[in-house]
Design an enzyme around this catalytic site. Sequence first.
Site, PDB file in Angstrom:
ATOM      1  N   HIS A  97       4.776  -2.163  -3.197  1.00 37.46           N
ATOM      2  CA  HIS A  97       5.674  -2.506  -4.308  1.00 37.46           C
ATOM      3  C   HIS A  97       6.649  -1.399  -4.687  1.00 37.46           C
ATOM      4  O   HIS A  97       7.576  -1.635  -5.468  1.00 37.46           O
ATOM      5  CB  HIS A  97       4.864  -2.963  -5.536  1.00 37.46           C
ATOM      6  CG  HIS A  97       5.543  -4.035  -6.328  1.00 37.46           C
ATOM      7  ND1 HIS A  97       4.886  -4.867  -7.217  1.00 37.46           N
ATOM      8  CD2 HIS A  97       6.840  -4.438  -6.368  1.00 37.46           C
ATOM      9  CE1 HIS A  97       5.750  -5.711  -7.771  1.00 37.46           C
ATOM     10  NE2 HIS A  97       6.948  -5.466  -7.276  1.00 37.46           N
ATOM     11  N   ASP A 123       2.761  -9.961 -11.384  1.00 44.10           N
ATOM     12  CA  ASP A 123       1.869  -8.941 -10.836  1.00 44.10           C
ATOM     13  C   ASP A 123       0.537  -8.945 -11.592  1.00 44.10           C
ATOM     14  O   ASP A 123       0.502  -9.226 -12.783  1.00 44.10           O
ATOM     15  CB  ASP A 123       2.545  -7.563 -11.026  1.00 44.10           C
ATOM     16  CG  ASP A 123       2.127  -6.520 -10.011  1.00 44.10           C
ATOM     17  OD1 ASP A 123       0.921  -6.337  -9.817  1.00 44.10           O
ATOM     18  OD2 ASP A 123       3.025  -5.874  -9.429  1.00 44.10           O
ATOM     19  N   ASP A 227       4.574  -9.786  -6.752  1.00 41.81           N
ATOM     20  CA  ASP A 227       3.500  -9.105  -6.033  1.00 41.81           C
ATOM     21  C   ASP A 227       2.440 -10.163  -5.736  1.00 41.81           C
ATOM     22  O   ASP A 227       1.938 -10.830  -6.655  1.00 41.81           O
ATOM     23  CB  ASP A 227       2.936  -7.989  -6.924  1.00 41.81           C
ATOM     24  CG  ASP A 227       1.942  -7.093  -6.193  1.00 41.81           C
ATOM     25  OD1 ASP A 227       1.166  -7.615  -5.368  1.00 41.81           O
ATOM     26  OD2 ASP A 227       1.937  -5.880  -6.467  1.00 41.81           O
TER      27      ASP A 227
END
Length: 298
Positions: A97, A123, A227
């Site tokens: 990331h 995320d 993510d």
Amino acid sequence: MTHILHFIGAALGCGTKKPETLEGPEALYHTPFLKQLNNLGYVTSWEDTIVEHNPNKIQAGTLESLSVVHDFNHRLAHTVDDSLEQSAFPIVIGGDHSVAIGTWSGVIHHLNAEGEFGLIWLDAHMDSHTPQTTPSNCIHGMPLATLLGHGEEELTHLISPKAKLNPKHVVLIGVRSFEEGEQKLLENLNVRIMFQKEVHQRGFQACFDEALEIAQKGTKGFGVTLDLDMFDPRFAPGVGVPETDGALPTETLPALQGLIQNPNFKAFEVVELNPTLDRDDITLTLLQDIIASVLQKS
Ligand SMILES: [Mn+2]
């Protein structure tokens, strides 16, 4: 409207202790996915893959890898900027990331939108440590703080010395694992955090709708960085730092459907696919389903 899509591989793994994450873009590259998108009426190309340069063999997942992350993100930011210059829509495939530092620095530079850009951060984690607060020393735990202007100058000053994001235009969704130092930073900055508990209560769609409002109000555009560890590990086992009790694809993908048709939406990023940890391509397939949802035309 015909969209030109530029896929950009971001093959970086030294921001994590599991550097095989850099194999994520290649896994997607070898599928027939882009060809299928051309059949949907898109003009699609795999524009480039930015590859990690680590000539001194610095160990992944340490603060010493800062220079490698810097060099990588500098090249990534320029590639993303070039895509936008060609009126294409960039889709960045990570990689760990910390590639978000390059992606969004490039987008924001192109739009001349320092402090005037919305970012939705999907995320399980906050990714908002600085070198002073990090317990792991992994730079993939720092990209959001970096984009907000907190951390090492080598990264916060990428492309320009200005902070890339204003906290009031930033939203996190799906957070369920974090440490005190990063929580303090985000709370002091008044960043809107939708913990996974809130997602369970209100539903992902309601949370995402609110995030879209925050990211678009008073900005020159917005982006989404996803993510894969936002998802429950049952649906995304191929990530470096899985966390239980995550999002369900059946709830998340409908909310993302057709997002490409929003003219304020400037770029999309999906990160943290680690093919060596995947099972039966479950995560690789989910990655394709996510992008297909975002690109679906009504
Ligand atoms: Mn992350």
